[in-house]
Motif scaffolding. Structure first.
Motif, PDB file in Angstrom:
ATOM      1  N   PRO A 140       0.799  -1.228   0.000  1.00 51.14           N
ATOM      2  CA  PRO A 140       0.000   0.000   0.000  1.00 51.14           C
ATOM      3  C   PRO A 140       0.834   1.283   0.000  1.00 51.14           C
ATOM      4  O   PRO A 140       0.396   2.305  -0.508  1.00 51.14           O
ATOM      5  CB  PRO A 140      -0.833  -0.105   1.284  1.00 51.14           C
ATOM      6  CG  PRO A 140      -0.892  -1.563   1.579  1.00 51.14           C
ATOM      7  CD  PRO A 140       0.439  -2.094   1.134  1.00 51.14           C
TER       8      PRO A 140
ATOM      9  N   ARG B 153      -4.722  -1.646  -2.223  1.00 54.55           N
ATOM     10  CA  ARG B 153      -5.414  -1.188  -1.028  1.00 54.55           C
ATOM     11  C   ARG B 153      -5.037  -2.058   0.166  1.00 54.55           C
ATOM     12  O   ARG B 153      -4.696  -3.236   0.010  1.00 54.55           O
ATOM     13  CB  ARG B 153      -6.938  -1.267  -1.226  1.00 54.55           C
ATOM     14  CG  ARG B 153      -7.497  -0.296  -2.240  1.00 54.55           C
ATOM     15  CD  ARG B 153      -9.015  -0.425  -2.333  1.00 54.55           C
ATOM     16  NE  ARG B 153      -9.668  -0.066  -1.080  1.00 54.55           N
ATOM     17  CZ  ARG B 153     -10.381  -0.893  -0.331  1.00 54.55           C
ATOM     18  NH1 ARG B 153     -10.556  -2.149  -0.698  1.00 54.55           N
ATOM     19  NH2 ARG B 153     -10.946  -0.470   0.781  1.00 54.55           N
ATOM     20  N   VAL B 154      -5.106  -1.464   1.348  1.00 54.66           N
ATOM     21  CA  VAL B 154      -5.019  -2.273   2.567  1.00 54.66           C
ATOM     22  C   VAL B 154      -6.141  -3.300   2.503  1.00 54.66           C
ATOM     23  O   VAL B 154      -7.286  -2.969   2.190  1.00 54.66           O
ATOM     24  CB  VAL B 154      -5.164  -1.377   3.814  1.00 54.66           C
ATOM     25  CG1 VAL B 154      -5.250  -2.227   5.077  1.00 54.66           C
ATOM     26  CG2 VAL B 154      -3.997  -0.394   3.901  1.00 54.66           C
ATOM     27  N   THR B 155      -5.837  -4.540   2.757  1.00 55.89           N
ATOM     28  CA  THR B 155      -6.705  -5.736   2.646  1.00 55.89           C
ATOM     29  C   THR B 155      -6.860  -6.205   1.209  1.00 55.89           C
ATOM     30  O   THR B 155      -7.610  -7.137   0.946  1.00 55.89           O
ATOM     31  CB  THR B 155      -8.122  -5.559   3.257  1.00 55.89           C
ATOM     32  OG1 THR B 155      -8.932  -4.750   2.386  1.00 55.89           O
ATOM     33  CG2 THR B 155      -8.072  -4.942   4.641  1.00 55.89           C
TER      34      THR B 155
ATOM     35  N   TYR C 208     -12.373   3.865   7.690  1.00 56.37           N
ATOM     36  CA  TYR C 208     -11.067   3.711   7.047  1.00 56.37           C
ATOM     37  C   TYR C 208     -10.384   2.445   7.565  1.00 56.37           C
ATOM     38  O   TYR C 208     -10.605   2.021   8.697  1.00 56.37           O
ATOM     39  CB  TYR C 208     -10.182   4.918   7.343  1.00 56.37           C
ATOM     40  CG  TYR C 208     -10.659   6.198   6.692  1.00 56.37           C
ATOM     41  CD1 TYR C 208     -10.149   6.617   5.473  1.00 56.37           C
ATOM     42  CD2 TYR C 208     -11.640   6.979   7.315  1.00 56.37           C
ATOM     43  CE1 TYR C 208     -10.592   7.787   4.873  1.00 56.37           C
ATOM     44  CE2 TYR C 208     -12.088   8.150   6.723  1.00 56.37           C
ATOM     45  CZ  TYR C 208     -11.562   8.545   5.500  1.00 56.37           C
ATOM     46  OH  TYR C 208     -12.011   9.693   4.908  1.00 56.37           O
ATOM     47  N   GLN C 209      -9.531   1.868   6.719  1.00 57.66           N
ATOM     48  CA  GLN C 209      -8.708   0.733   7.139  1.00 57.66           C
ATOM     49  C   GLN C 209      -7.360   1.277   7.595  1.00 57.66           C
ATOM     50  O   GLN C 209      -6.588   1.822   6.800  1.00 57.66           O
ATOM     51  CB  GLN C 209      -8.523  -0.261   5.995  1.00 57.66           C
ATOM     52  CG  GLN C 209      -9.771  -1.051   5.640  1.00 57.66           C
ATOM     53  CD  GLN C 209     -10.102  -2.124   6.681  1.00 57.66           C
ATOM     54  OE1 GLN C 209      -9.332  -2.368   7.609  1.00 57.66           O
ATOM     55  NE2 GLN C 209     -11.249  -2.771   6.528  1.00 57.66           N
TER      56      GLN C 209
ATOM     57  N   MET D  41      -3.635   0.737   8.883  1.00 61.85           N
ATOM     58  CA  MET D  41      -2.513  -0.196   8.972  1.00 61.85           C
ATOM     59  C   MET D  41      -1.441   0.404   9.870  1.00 61.85           C
ATOM     60  O   MET D  41      -1.175   1.610   9.822  1.00 61.85           O
ATOM     61  CB  MET D  41      -1.935  -0.516   7.588  1.00 61.85           C
ATOM     62  CG  MET D  41      -1.327   0.658   6.849  1.00 61.85           C
ATOM     63  SD  MET D  41      -0.622   0.218   5.230  1.00 61.85           S
ATOM     64  CE  MET D  41       0.794  -0.760   5.730  1.00 61.85           C
TER      65      MET D  41
ATOM     66  N   HIS E 197      -9.256   5.682   1.295  1.00 60.68           N
ATOM     67  CA  HIS E 197      -9.967   4.924   2.328  1.00 60.68           C
ATOM     68  C   HIS E 197      -9.021   4.065   3.174  1.00 60.68           C
ATOM     69  O   HIS E 197      -9.469   3.194   3.907  1.00 60.68           O
ATOM     70  CB  HIS E 197     -11.078   4.055   1.728  1.00 60.68           C
ATOM     71  CG  HIS E 197     -11.962   4.796   0.773  1.00 60.68           C
ATOM     72  ND1 HIS E 197     -12.666   5.911   1.146  1.00 60.68           N
ATOM     73  CD2 HIS E 197     -12.223   4.593  -0.549  1.00 60.68           C
ATOM     74  CE1 HIS E 197     -13.342   6.372   0.103  1.00 60.68           C
ATOM     75  NE2 HIS E 197     -13.088   5.598  -0.938  1.00 60.68           N
ATOM     76  N   CYS E 198      -7.722   4.333   3.043  1.00 57.18           N
ATOM     77  CA  CYS E 198      -6.716   3.653   3.855  1.00 57.18           C
ATOM     78  C   CYS E 198      -5.895   4.719   4.576  1.00 57.18           C
ATOM     79  O   CYS E 198      -5.604   5.777   4.019  1.00 57.18           O
ATOM     80  CB  CYS E 198      -5.777   2.810   2.987  1.00 57.18           C
ATOM     81  SG  CYS E 198      -6.603   1.617   1.915  1.00 57.18           S
TER      82      CYS E 198
ATOM     83  N   SER F 183      -4.957  -4.053   9.441  1.00 53.45           N
ATOM     84  CA  SER F 183      -6.252  -3.630   8.870  1.00 53.45           C
ATOM     85  C   SER F 183      -7.276  -3.492   9.989  1.00 53.45           C
ATOM     86  O   SER F 183      -7.985  -4.426  10.312  1.00 53.45           O
ATOM     87  CB  SER F 183      -6.732  -4.627   7.823  1.00 53.45           C
ATOM     88  OG  SER F 183      -6.764  -5.949   8.330  1.00 53.45           O
TER      89      SER F 183
END
Length: 758
Positions: free
Chosen positions: A245, A278-280, A643-644, A646, A720-721, A749
């Motif tokens: 990411p 993206r994260v995830t 939001y995710q 990390m 969104h991260c 996440s």
């Protein structure tokens, strides 16, 4: 309110930036710059193994076989600064709890055993003998099932073997360790699909590979010496494909400080292709790669062209291919694009590079394992490799990049809560006792036990447990209910400031200290990420005459706790660590043949691994393709405003040890209470650079988890991260938010909301 600054860093990893930082660190720790012979001996066959990361040590090392972070770790341990009884007399724990993690450890090395005095809220001196007798008396009064024996990733093979043996003779299999918090997803996934709990790649494979993949790994901070073989591969024209990411500097550009021409020229491009997912998004991206390979192969079959998969390997060595291939064919590209954050064109282009390569190495780190579906994502990486026979041949294989310097080796010699991984019958035969047979507690289980009161004592062989685990707002208050806390450590950390009813702080020798015992100066051993075993000799006199070695401390606590056993002479083991290695060889004869003879073999000696020879110790007798239950690596949350998050380690950090408040490669200086955010998301939220926000976990379990006063910085991260630093953000991780199957906290996440602060 403290304010950090953002100054984008344009330089490479390594180079003059590393040289300047190293000089500053050595000066700060009062170590003469390059006048220290210690750094010359770091990671050398006859020297000491780095106390930081576990990356492989070459048989023919560079003159300076250390990286910036490794040098920081050495300076941190060999500092001339000390924490004495006078320090503790001047500072009650209530005051020390207001200090930062960096400031606590920067005070220097612990010098003598201490016990917590609740009346004065201070640590006070205690003799070693008094401490051992009191600890033994406390342990004898407790149910062994209520006692946890934790291990950090740096304890030697010798100390780890003694520790697990003592605990099992005491009656406990409660051996959580730092693996539970990082690569347990690997240890669960790989045995199911290739029949081995560790990676298959050896260091020479990097000289023979023709394609390298990276997933969720930040080489810059976690294993910088890995950049040497990567740089050599780039010069041979090997493509390096990175999926992450964030754009991490070490996987973009690297300058070797040992080579003047590179210092002048500005270094080497590392990644030929960089995919910011993206994260995830990892699982979906890897499914996309596999789908592209399978569809290309379908096209080849339909048009009479050469196959794009390794048919002979798949037919002879694998199980479950047809079901996996059909799963991939059925996935929709638009869904894979949405979840991964990558386009179909990007994934097909990456797959094309993969298919043109004959031998491929896939590296991954905690960006894969610390997700809710981390176990499945590890299996997906294996699926990708199996499609073209990239396990069990030179230049190819699966390469989980472990963290701390002996975290993998501790598992090898019995530090595990899973009894199936420990030769209990052999231990019973050698030492004439009946080991407990039920599985012990994982890290998450141990935390639950502390919260509900079932865990009554915690013995820690290194580490900073309270700071490293999730749910800090609940864990710290519950810790005070423990009857006993024993902390074996080299430096002061946050866990030591949260006392139990009785707390002992026992200072030990570090790996770089000369370990003088009755039989003379001793050597220890550890296992690197590639399963190679290395010897290590201390190089400098101990900072205090009151320090004891980890094996000595373990032996003395064992003698004070257990009845005498004619089959085991703890004192003889402490006098000569070669006897401990003989015992390890007796316990694991297939793994440690001629252990003492090979201890200082250049490059280490690799443990045998059947999967390297394409022998699969799985129930099917083959390597297994697997179908994931989810296309997302984490727990997807499509709610508006969620939001995710990390968590990250900084450039000036290793695990919970913070060498500096700066994160040079990300351009963050002077503070760690920051959140990195996509500029478009900032506009959407009405936020500007340096605004303050609170992060609140989206959980729905009635527990409020918040982290306030975070400074917002615009950053190149997918929408969104967001990203924030570990361990500060651990307060946002619910204890139940972990990887399915492995219980690794899903710290990469975490669903959160942002709350603007006025």
């Amino acid at each position: 309110m403290h304010k950090a600054t953002l100054k984008p860093y344009s330089g490479p990893a390594g180079g003059w930036g590393s040289v300047r930082v190293l000089g500053a660190v050595l000066s700060k720790e009062e170590i003469p710059i390059l006048g220290s012979e210690i750094l010359w001996q770091q990671n050398k066959p006859d020297g000491f193994m780095c106390v930081s990361c576990s990356w492989a040590k070459p048989a023919k090392p560079h003159p300076f076989e250390f990286c910036e972070n490794g040098a920081k770790a050495t300076a941190w341990e060999t500092t001339s600064k000390t924490v004495t009884r006078d320090f503790f007399a001047a500072h009650p724990l209530a005051e020390l709890r207001t200090w930062s993690d960096h400031r606590l450890e920067a005070e220097g090395r612990l010098t003598e055993p201490m016990v917590y005095d609740a009346a004065t809220d201070r640590y006070v001196p205690v003799s070693w003998q008094q401490a051992f007798q009191a600890i033994g008396a406390e342990l004898r009064q407790l149910d062994p099932q209520s006692v946890v024996f934790y291990t950090s990733g740096r304890a030697s093979l010798e100390a780890s073997y003694m520790y697990q043996l003592f605990g099992r003779m005491y009656g406990s299999n409660n051996f959580p360790d730092s693996s539970n918090m990082c690569h347990e997803s690997t240890s669960v996934a790989l045995p199911e699909v290739i029949g081995a709990p560790v990676g298959t790649v050896l260091l020479p494979d990097f000289d023979q590979t023709d394609c390298i993949l990276f997933f969720g790994q930040n080489t810059t901070t976690n294993s910088p010496r890995m950049l040497h073989p990567l740089q050599a591969a780039v010069k041979r024209g090997v493509p390096i494909l990175t999926f992450n990411p964030l754009r991490e500097r070490g996987l973009e550009r690297f300058t070797d400080p040992q080579k003047p021409t590179q210092m002048i020229a500005g270094g080497t491009r590392i990644s030929s292709h960089y995919f910011q997912l993206r994260v995830t998004g990892d699982t979906a991206a890897i499914v996309g790669l596999c789908k592209a390979v399978i569809e290309a192969d379908d096209h080849a079959v339909a048009h009479g062209q050469p196959r794009r998969i390794d048919v002979a390997f798949i037919e002879q060595h694998t199980h479950g291919f047809d079901a996996f291939a059909e799963f991939c064919r059925n996935q929709r590209w638009d869904e894979l694009e949405r979840i991964s954050g990558l386009t179909r064109d990007a994934l097909e282009a990456a797959a094309d590079i993969y298919m043109k390569a004959n031998a491929v190495i896939a590296n991954y780190g905690m960006g894969i394992t610390q997700h809710v579906h981390g176990v499945e994502t590890v299996k997906m990486i294996v699926n990708l490799l199996l499609l073209r026979g990239n396990i069990g041949k030179p230049g190819a294989g699966i390469s989980p990049v472990r963290g701390h310097s002996n975290v993998q080796g501790q598992r090898t010699v019995g530090i595990s809560e899973k009894t199936k991984l420990v030769p209990l019958d052999r231990l019973a035969e050698l030492y004439h006792f009946e080991p407990p047979r039920q599985d012990g507690l994982t890290t998450v289980d141990a935390c639950e036990g502390i919260l509900n009161g079932r865990v009554r004592a915690f013995v820690s062989l290194g580490g900073n447990f309270v700071r490293a685990v999730p749910e800090r707002s609940l864990m710290e208050p519950a810790w005070s209910n423990l009857k006993l806390s024993v902390q074996i450590a080299t430096k002061l950390n946050r866990t030591h400031l949260v006392p139990a009813q009785t707390t002992y702080l026992l200072p030990c020798l570090g790996r770089i200290d000369i370990d003088q015992q009755a039989g003379g100066p001793q050597a220890v051993s550890m296992e690197d990420s590639t399963t190679c075993i290395h010897g290590s000799r201390g190089q400098r006199p101990p900072i205090s005459k009151h320090l004891l070695s980890e094996p000595r401390i373990i032996a003395e606590i064992a003698k004070a706790t257990l009845p005498a056993n004619r089959a085991l002479d703890w004192d003889a083991w402490v006098a000569d660590y070669a006897r401990i290695r003989d015992a390890i060889e007796q316990t694991y004869p297939d793994q440690f043949k001629d252990f003492n003879k090979r201890l200082f073999q250049p490059g280490g000696f690799p443990r045998p691994l059947a999967a390297r020879q394409r022998e699969w110790k799985t129930p099917t007798g083959k390597a297994n393709f697997s179908v994931p239950e989810s296309l997302s690596s984490g727990a997807e949350d499509g709610r508006a405003g969620v939001y995710q998050l990390m968590t990250l380690r900084a450039d000036g950090q290793f695990n919970t040890t913070v060498y500096s408040e700066d994160d040079r490669f990300r351009g963050v200086y002077g503070g760690r209470m920051v959140v990195l955010m996509n500029p478009d998301d900032m506009i959407h939220e009405g936020l500007k650079k340096d605004d303050r926000v609170t992060l609140a976990t989206v959980a729905g379990d009635g527990v409020e988890r918040r982290l306030a006063d975070l400074q917002v910085f615009p950053y190149d991260i997918p929408q969104h991260c967001i990203a924030g630093y570990y361990p500060e953000c651990n307060v946002l991780v619910p204890l139940w938010h972990y990887a399915k199957g492995s219980k690794v906290p899903a710290a990469k996440s975490i669903p959160v909301r942002l709350i603007a602060q006025s």
